[in-house]
Design an enzyme around this catalytic site. Structure first.
Site, PDB file in Angstrom:
ATOM      1  N   SER A  17      -3.651  -7.668   7.381  1.00 34.44           N
ATOM      2  CA  SER A  17      -2.289  -7.674   6.839  1.00 34.44           C
ATOM      3  C   SER A  17      -2.069  -6.668   5.715  1.00 34.44           C
ATOM      4  CB  SER A  17      -1.946  -9.076   6.319  1.00 34.44           C
ATOM      5  OG  SER A  17      -2.817  -9.450   5.263  1.00 34.44           O
ATOM      6  N   LYS A  18      -3.111  -5.959   5.293  1.00 31.81           N
ATOM      7  CA  LYS A  18      -2.964  -5.008   4.204  1.00 31.81           C
ATOM      8  C   LYS A  18      -2.141  -3.790   4.639  1.00 31.81           C
ATOM      9  CE  LYS A  18      -5.354  -7.172   1.020  1.00 31.81           C
ATOM     10  NZ  LYS A  18      -5.538  -8.502   1.609  1.00 31.81           N
ATOM     11  N   ASN A  19      -1.707  -2.979   3.671  1.00 31.02           N
ATOM     12  CA  ASN A  19      -0.909  -1.787   3.992  1.00 31.02           C
ATOM     13  C   ASN A  19      -1.631  -0.883   4.982  1.00 31.02           C
ATOM     14  OD1 ASN A  19       0.347  -2.978   1.722  1.00 31.02           O
ATOM     15  ND2 ASN A  19       1.291  -1.028   1.168  1.00 31.02           N
TER      16      ASN A  19
END
Length: 374
Positions: free
Chosen positions: A185-187
């Site tokens: 879910s990180k950038n």
């Protein structure tokens, strides 16, 4: 309209061809751990950030853990950090055998308040771990000045700030080391766990390289005691395929955040603040609202997913109850947790979905104001 808080499938659907090509290369190579794809991504990511060395590891937690060890943190040493963070920050400090010492946060950025650090330094203090929370760098210049004056190590927790900048410098390049997470879910997210330690210090890079692979300096020769914390080839290949799109995605995040800011400016909503000389990449868009539970329920009824980041500061978690008395130093941390809530914000949101979120938030706050007036 149904808008989940996050939707990772949308990104894959947009990048299906380059990602499938990258993973097929790994399958065809027959080499799945610490091979050419890891080496390539380490070099690409270090270049992107403007650092000299990147060392891929198993997770963002392990990136902090191994960076602390590589920088000389030993059992019993004290490490200054914040309590309003995801628990993995503290897990890493615990893995290193160190003792967390909590410092309160700035009321507008929610990152560590440099003015409160010195009072928490003791003869046992060895390191500072500033958390670049929600996508914005902590105020690094005064932190680095204090660290330099007291001879302390600085390991930046960049899990939520890939691509963020502070006075023109990239997150992860200002301290002795920067720790990154590539949780999906990180950038910049992998298709599983993954992390990386960034540093301009060759000795730290070499030590992390050994620590991640049982302390091995060449096959079956182990110079130091180490761990199993390796970024695998498949995740590295996926990250290399995604990296060219990171700036574009961060720009889209900033565009959506700007729309939210403008739409909510006249409401009883505290919006995120991008501090001067910083570039916020809005991993999360965290607002503060009165009557949060009712607000969250209203959005849920309208099909909009929200999450609280984070409902319980680490010093109030059952697993870290021995540090509960440090709450004396954390009045802002304890206060802000009561009314924060995160709205959906990811590059794949459509303009229509952003419109709908804005319209629903305005509805919710209007209804809330009407109830308060009664």
């Amino acid at each position: 309209m149904k808008i989940p808080f996050g939707d990772l499938k949308r990104q894959y659907d947009q990048l299906r061809e380059p990602i499938d090509r990258a993973t097929q290369e790994v399958y065809s190579s027959g080499w799945f751990v610490l091979g050419q794809h890891v080496q390539r991504f380490e070099a690409e990511f270090a270049t992107y950030c403007g650092a000299m060395h990147g060392v891929g590891v198993g997770s963002g937690t392990e990136a902090i853990h191994l960076a602390l060890l590589a920088c000389g943190v030993e059992p019993g040493d004290e490490v200054i950090t914040v309590s309003n963070t995801c628990v993995p920050t503290l897990s890493a400090i615990s893995f290193a055998g160190a003792v967390p010492v909590f410092v309160d946060i700035d009321e507008t950025t929610y990152t560590i308040d440099p003015a409160r650090i010195e009072e928490r330094i003791t003869s046992k203090t060895k390191a500072i771990v500033p958390v670049h929370l929600y996508g914005q760098c902590a105020d690094m210049d005064p932190i680095l000045e204090i660290a330099n004056r007291y001879g302390l190590v600085v390991v930046e927790d960049c899990a939520q700030a890939t691509g963020a900048k502070y006075k023109g410098r990239m997150a992860g390049t200002m301290g002795h080391a920067g720790a990154f997470s590539f949780y999906p879910s990180k950038n910049l997210g992998a298709f599983g766990d993954g992390g990386l330690v960034l540093t301009n210090n060759a000795t730290i890079a070499d030590r992390v390289t050994k620590l991640r692979n049982y302390g091995q300096e060449k096959r079956y020769y182990h110079a130091i005691k180490g761990f199993n914390s390796r970024l695998d080839e498949l995740q590295a290949a996926i990250l290399s395929a995604k990296l060219p799109y990171l700036d574009q995605w961060n720009d889209r995040r900033r565009q959506i955040a700007s729309r939210y800011d403008q739409a909510f400016s006249s409401l009883n909503v505290v919006c995120p603040v991008e501090a001067p000389d910083r570039v916020h990449v809005y991993h999360l868009y965290v607002i503060r609202v009165p009557q949060r539970e009712q607000f969250q329920a209203f959005l849920a009824e309208k099909g909009i997913g929200t999450i609280i980041h984070y409902p319980v500061p680490v010093h109030l978690q059952a697993s870290y109850s021995e540090y509960r008395d440090q709450g004396t130093y954390l009045p802002i941390t304890e206060q802000q947790r009561r009314d924060i809530i995160s709205l959906p914000l990811y590059p794949e949101l459509t303009d229509d979905e952003v419109d709908y979120i804005i319209h629903t938030v305005v509805q919710a706050m209007t209804a809330s104001s009407a109830i308060a007036d009664c």
